[in-house]
Design an enzyme around this catalytic site. Structure first.
Site, mmCIF file in Angstrom:
data_model
loop_
_atom_site.group_PDB
_atom_site.id
_atom_site.type_symbol
_atom_site.label_atom_id
_atom_site.label_comp_id
_atom_site.label_asym_id
_atom_site.label_seq_id
_atom_site.Cartn_x
_atom_site.Cartn_y
_atom_site.Cartn_z
ATOM 1 N N ASP A 214 0.824 -1.237 0.002
ATOM 2 C CA ASP A 214 0.062 0.153 0.090
ATOM 3 C C ASP A 214 0.821 1.302 0.001
ATOM 4 O O ASP A 214 2.035 1.325 -0.512
ATOM 5 C CB ASP A 214 -0.820 0.063 1.231
ATOM 6 C CG ASP A 214 -2.448 0.591 0.752
ATOM 7 O OD1 ASP A 214 -2.457 1.649 0.692
ATOM 8 O OD2 ASP A 214 -3.276 -0.130 0.934
ATOM 9 N N HIS A 256 -3.868 5.941 3.384
ATOM 10 C CA HIS A 256 -4.603 4.516 2.775
ATOM 11 C C HIS A 256 -4.254 3.035 3.594
ATOM 12 O O HIS A 256 -4.816 2.315 3.657
ATOM 13 C CB HIS A 256 -4.381 4.733 1.329
ATOM 14 C CG HIS A 256 -5.401 3.444 0.581
ATOM 15 N ND1 HIS A 256 -5.056 2.334 0.228
ATOM 16 C CD2 HIS A 256 -6.420 3.822 0.079
ATOM 17 C CE1 HIS A 256 -5.897 1.593 -0.286
ATOM 18 N NE2 HIS A 256 -6.833 2.653 -0.770
ATOM 19 N N SER A 427 -10.888 -1.410 -1.899
ATOM 20 C CA SER A 427 -9.627 -1.033 -1.240
ATOM 21 C C SER A 427 -9.747 -1.508 0.283
ATOM 22 O O SER A 427 -9.088 -2.142 0.935
ATOM 23 C CB SER A 427 -9.359 0.262 -0.878
ATOM 24 O OG SER A 427 -8.568 0.630 -2.155
#
Length: 478
Positions: A214, A256, A427
């Site tokens: 990520d 994220h 995600s």
């Protein structure tokens, strides 16, 4: 995808943002105003332009775009995939044949190709291309000719001789980001909720090992009051994988990887989670760089047992990306029981395959809403999306500070975060499945693939009328 009859627009993200600020839905403001444009189609195209501009800026020109016909596009709203200009990925065992082909066509090129790196030793080579005398696109036109010469291969078991070095990005919704920009949560508790620590706690050497591929780890979230489930004993990153955040201007895609790690931690406490900071350039990276890191990790004696990837790409001709095909061959990912890749299906609301999720050896994860219906952003496809989990309005760790929205209809809105965010996309349905599998591995002391089969056996069967498909759902929904 529709095409535009209008003039080509600037791909510079600042220019794109300033253009949005001239539109009625783009004027700077604070929540809760939410004025939507009257033309949803143009809204989606503007979002795609802005998102592509962020990647262009991050790659400083080292990015090209192709449309559905595998030709360059002038308007980023029409792109299907992004790739690295001037470079090809080539099967190592076919490299001599490819170099011979270039030599035989010497009059068509301004030199010879140059091997520049070997992302997977003995399997995959990156070559720098010479210029073409006909001034056609060096990557796309050359690949068309290589296909004519070597034959086209579309099967994952028989990958092409050469492909673009695609740019992979955190999963998309008609653009190049998660399904939504981060939102201020309505709750101060995580969703999915934090599970109780197992009793007895596993010995540290027996903890399940998860790699999160990520954007990196925002270290201030570890052991914080806002996200105490992110414990320093279990969630970590190398110094080079730590994410730096300016609290006065949180950058796009920041947090994220931290958010994804938090979801896994909530569902599978006492799991060792290493966050890899690979998607650091506008939430994107060349596929060759991802597989180089994964090749090193999977070759280690203490390799990850689960690899969670909330990123991917569409590809030239929809073919399997050569890099991941070679990675799977090198590490026998289709055969091994002790390693499992869990990957996001993407957020294009499409049934077109999204890679690496679409590989048969990966667990591809789509998103459903709490009502068990496929999320309007989620990709789908009964021939390649294996499982669905909730991906709408999850709440977890996020950097503290101010974030200015980049995308219409919210462009210019400033959102202030204090350690948690609400976010949507495949995600985030992906780490739900990863967490469920890790918890079963921990509790039953079984290997990764067997644990996935145990999780899959708990699935709820539903028929989704919007996509007219039967789907299978795991994990908490409300």
């Amino acid at each position: 995808m529709s095409t535009s009859d209008g003039p080509t627009r600037s791909n510079n993200p600042l220019s794109a943002l300033l253009r949005l600020l001239r539109l009625p839905w783009g004027r700077p403001r604070s929540e809760p105003a939410d004025v939507r444009p009257t033309d949803p189609a143009e809204l989606g195209r503007e979002v795609r332009r802005v998102q592509a501009g962020i990647i262009r800026d991050a790659f400083k020109g080292e990015v090209a775009t192709a449309g559905p016909e595998n030709s360059p596009v002038k308007d980023d709203a029409d792109l299907t995939y992004l790739y690295r200009p001037g470079h090809l990925l080539v099967q190592a065992e076919r490299l001599d044949e490819v170099l011979t082909w270039f030599r035989e066509r010497g009059e068509d090129f301004g030199g010879e190709p140059e091997p520049v790196e070997e992302p997977i030793k003995g399997r995959l080579v990156t070559i720098r291309l010479p210029s073409r005398r006909d001034r056609a696109d060096d990557v796309l036109a050359t690949l068309d000719e290589l296909d004519d010469h070597f034959g086209r291969q579309d099967d994952a078991d028989s990958p092409p001789v050469a492909t673009p070095d695609h740019i992979m990005y955190v999963t998309t919704r008609g653009g190049l980001c998660p399904a939504t920009e981060p939102e201020v949560p309505r709750s101060r508790t995580p969703w999915p909720p934090q599970e109780a620590d197992p009793t007895p706690a596993p010995d540290p050497k027996d903890k399940i090992r998860v790699a999160v591929v990520d954007t990196g780890l925002w270290m201030e979230a570890i052991d914080s009051d806002a996200s105490p489930w992110l414990e320093s004993d279990d969630v970590f990153a190398d110094a080079t994988d730590e994410e730096r955040v300016d609290r006065t201007a949180i950058h796009p895609y920041a947090g994220h990887g931290t958010f994804v790690a938090g979801v896994i931690s909530c569902l599978a406490p006492e799991t060792r989670i290493e966050v890899e900071g690979l998607l650091t350039r506008g939430g994107a990276i060349w596929e060759s760089r991802i597989v180089r890191q994964l090749d090193e990790a999977l070759g280690d004696d203490n390799h990850p047992q689960l690899v969670s990837i909330s990123a991917g790409t569409h590809t030239r001709c929809g073919r399997p990306p050569l890099s991941f095909a070679m990675l799977a061959a090198e590490h026998r990912l289709a055969e091994r029981d002790d390693v499992l890749v869990i990957a996001a299906a993407g957020n294009d609301a499409s049934d077109e395959k999204f890679w690496p999720a679409a590989f048969s050896w990966a667990v591809s994860v789509g998103s459903v809403d709490p009502d068990r219906k496929v999320s309007d952003f989620s990709n789908y496809g009964k021939d390649w999306v294996k499982i669905y989990a909730r991906g709408r309005d999850l709440v977890n760790a996020f950097p503290v500070g101010a974030y200015t929205c980049h995308e219409p209809p919210h462009a210019g809105i400033v959102r202030k975060f204090d350690g948690l965010a609400q976010w949507s996309g495949t995600s985030f349905s992906t780490p739900i499945v990863t967490g469920l599998v890790a918890a079963v591995m921990r509790d039953k002391r079984i290997p990764a693939r067997a644990a996935w089969q145990a999780v899959e056996a708990t699935a709820i069967d539903e028929h989704d009328t919007r996509i007219n498909e039967d789907i299978r759902i795991v994990g908490p929904l409300t």
